[in-house]
Write an enzyme that holds these catalytic residues in place. Structure first.
Site, mmCIF file in Angstrom:
data_model
loop_
_atom_site.group_PDB
_atom_site.id
_atom_site.type_symbol
_atom_site.label_atom_id
_atom_site.label_comp_id
_atom_site.label_asym_id
_atom_site.label_seq_id
_atom_site.Cartn_x
_atom_site.Cartn_y
_atom_site.Cartn_z
ATOM 1 N N ILE A 143 -33.575 6.985 -14.859
ATOM 2 C CA ILE A 143 -32.832 7.927 -13.843
ATOM 3 C C ILE A 143 -32.786 7.170 -12.494
ATOM 4 O O ILE A 143 -33.665 6.171 -12.499
ATOM 5 C CB ILE A 143 -33.955 8.940 -13.624
ATOM 6 N N ASP A 144 -32.257 7.725 -11.764
ATOM 7 C CA ASP A 144 -31.836 6.831 -10.689
ATOM 8 C C ASP A 144 -33.079 6.591 -9.577
ATOM 9 O O ASP A 144 -34.037 7.216 -9.657
ATOM 10 C CB ASP A 144 -30.663 7.320 -9.672
ATOM 11 N N LYS A 145 -32.871 5.601 -8.873
ATOM 12 C CA LYS A 145 -33.768 5.293 -7.908
ATOM 13 C C LYS A 145 -34.551 6.456 -6.993
ATOM 14 O O LYS A 145 -35.710 6.973 -7.064
ATOM 15 C CB LYS A 145 -33.643 4.122 -6.992
ATOM 16 N N THR A 147 -34.089 9.609 -7.769
ATOM 17 C CA THR A 147 -33.995 10.906 -8.588
ATOM 18 C C THR A 147 -35.746 10.748 -8.996
ATOM 19 O O THR A 147 -36.004 9.877 -9.449
ATOM 20 C CB THR A 147 -33.163 10.891 -9.529
ATOM 21 N N ARG A 263 -24.508 13.786 -10.554
ATOM 22 C CA ARG A 263 -24.180 13.591 -9.506
ATOM 23 C C ARG A 263 -22.582 13.431 -9.326
ATOM 24 O O ARG A 263 -21.681 14.312 -8.404
ATOM 25 C CB ARG A 263 -24.568 12.374 -8.660
#
Length: 340
Positions: A143-145, A147, A263
């Protein structure tokens, strides 16, 4: 520890390829995945009657006894760091963690340390049996930094392969909470007019839109036609905020798991995430729709308002169905409280 040699007897109508046959008949306790066996074969660690083979496609036959030499897993070239982790579940095969916003999952040139992998190397220490011959955690999804939320990480080669197959087949349950601008409604003709976008029963938004790297900005993803990777996102409204409603809390779930998928898809339908610096921007809300304090909280939120709240999968060893939930982190919770 010196290398260990095990005997693998081929029985009962084996697959024609050696790598597949060895993966099928190797002792369970050896924890040898097919990908690991391919590497061992190519490294010259597999032999039949004293003759070494290095081609994974070598024919296998019933009655053969192959010798497989397994060396000790080598150290992984990444520093272990004593970073606190919110561990939701852990056993010999895997670990589930609740990642905080701001933490990168895997080391990269711009983030060589302070990552989840650095933390896991310290936390798991000697419980890592090796992924592909290296003592490292097996990252099967990210998962994104910025998030927050749930991630499962493998500790063994077998667990890594088992989890990877589930992600590949899209059988893993992944549900997110997202705060977005506006409210996606089935009555909105603008959304219904977009290709690949529709509403299912229960006012559930479904977005089917391929994703690929942006043509000019390699850090971004973009919706594309007749190219990229297939991606499906579903979402439903949990709560509306404002009079009229100007932001809404969604539950989003993934059938696929592409980079920045939620997103990009939400921005594509005109409902970008609050705080998203890449796909959202800062929107001007209707003047009196929310109190000024609530509007300021939205403007000041420093990251995309996205949280991986639910994770469900079949345990790759016991095959027990597991499902975990993580509450909203303090910053996200405080923002919703401000919205009322």
């Amino acid at each position: 520890m010196s290398p260990q040699t095990i005997a693998v007897e081929i029985t009962d109508a084996p697959p024609a390829r050696l790598d597949k046959a060895l993966a099928l008949f190797a002792p369970v306790e050896a924890q040898l995945s097919r990908s690991r066996l391919v590497k061992l074969i190519e490294q010259g660690a597999v032999s039949l009657d004293g003759t070494v083979v290095t081609e994974p496609k070598t024919k296998s036959q019933q009655g053969q006894v192959w010798m497989v030499t397994i060396g000790e897993a080598v150290d992984y070239d990444t520093v272990a760091e004593d970073i606190p982790l919110d561990v939701i579940f852990e056993d010999d095969a895997l670990i589930v963690v609740n990642k905080p916003a701001g933490m990168v999952v895997h080391p990269a040139p711009g983030s060589p340390n302070g990552t989840l992998v650095n933390a896991l190397l310290h936390h798991c220490a000697n419980s890592l049996s090796g992924i592909g011959g290296e003592k490292r955690p097996g990252i099967v999804h990210r998962i994104d930094k910025e998030t927050s939320g749930l991630l499962v990480v493998a500790k063994t080669d077998i667990a890594h392969q088992g989890l990877a197959k589930q992600f590949e087949k899209h059988t893993v349950e992944r549900r997110y909470n997202a705060l977005v601008y506006g409210v996606p409604e089935a009555s909105d003709p603008r959304i219904n007019g977009l290709p690949g976008v529709a509403f299912e029963q229960g006012n559930i938004l479904r977005v089917i839109a391929n994703l690929a790297r942006h043509k000019t900005d390699r850090q971004r993803q973009a919706v594309v036609k007749n190219a990229g990777r297939h991606a499906i996102t579903r979402a439903r409204v949990l709560e509306r905020f404002g009079t009229p409603a100007v932001v809404s809390l969604l539950e989003c779930w993934l059938e696929t798991g592409r980079t920045h998928q939620i997103r990009v898809h939400m921005a594509h339908v005109g409902h970008s995430l609050v705080g998203d610096p890449v796909y959202g921007g800062r929107r001007k809300l209707a003047k009196n729709a929310l109190p000024e304090a609530a509007q300021e909280a939205i403007r000041a939120f420093p990251r995309q308002a996205l949280h991986a709240a639910t994770l469900g999968f079949s345990h790759p060893v016991s095959h027990e169905m597991l499902r975990f939930e993580a509450p909203l982190p303090p910053d996200f919770h405080a923002l919703l409280k401000e919205l009322g």
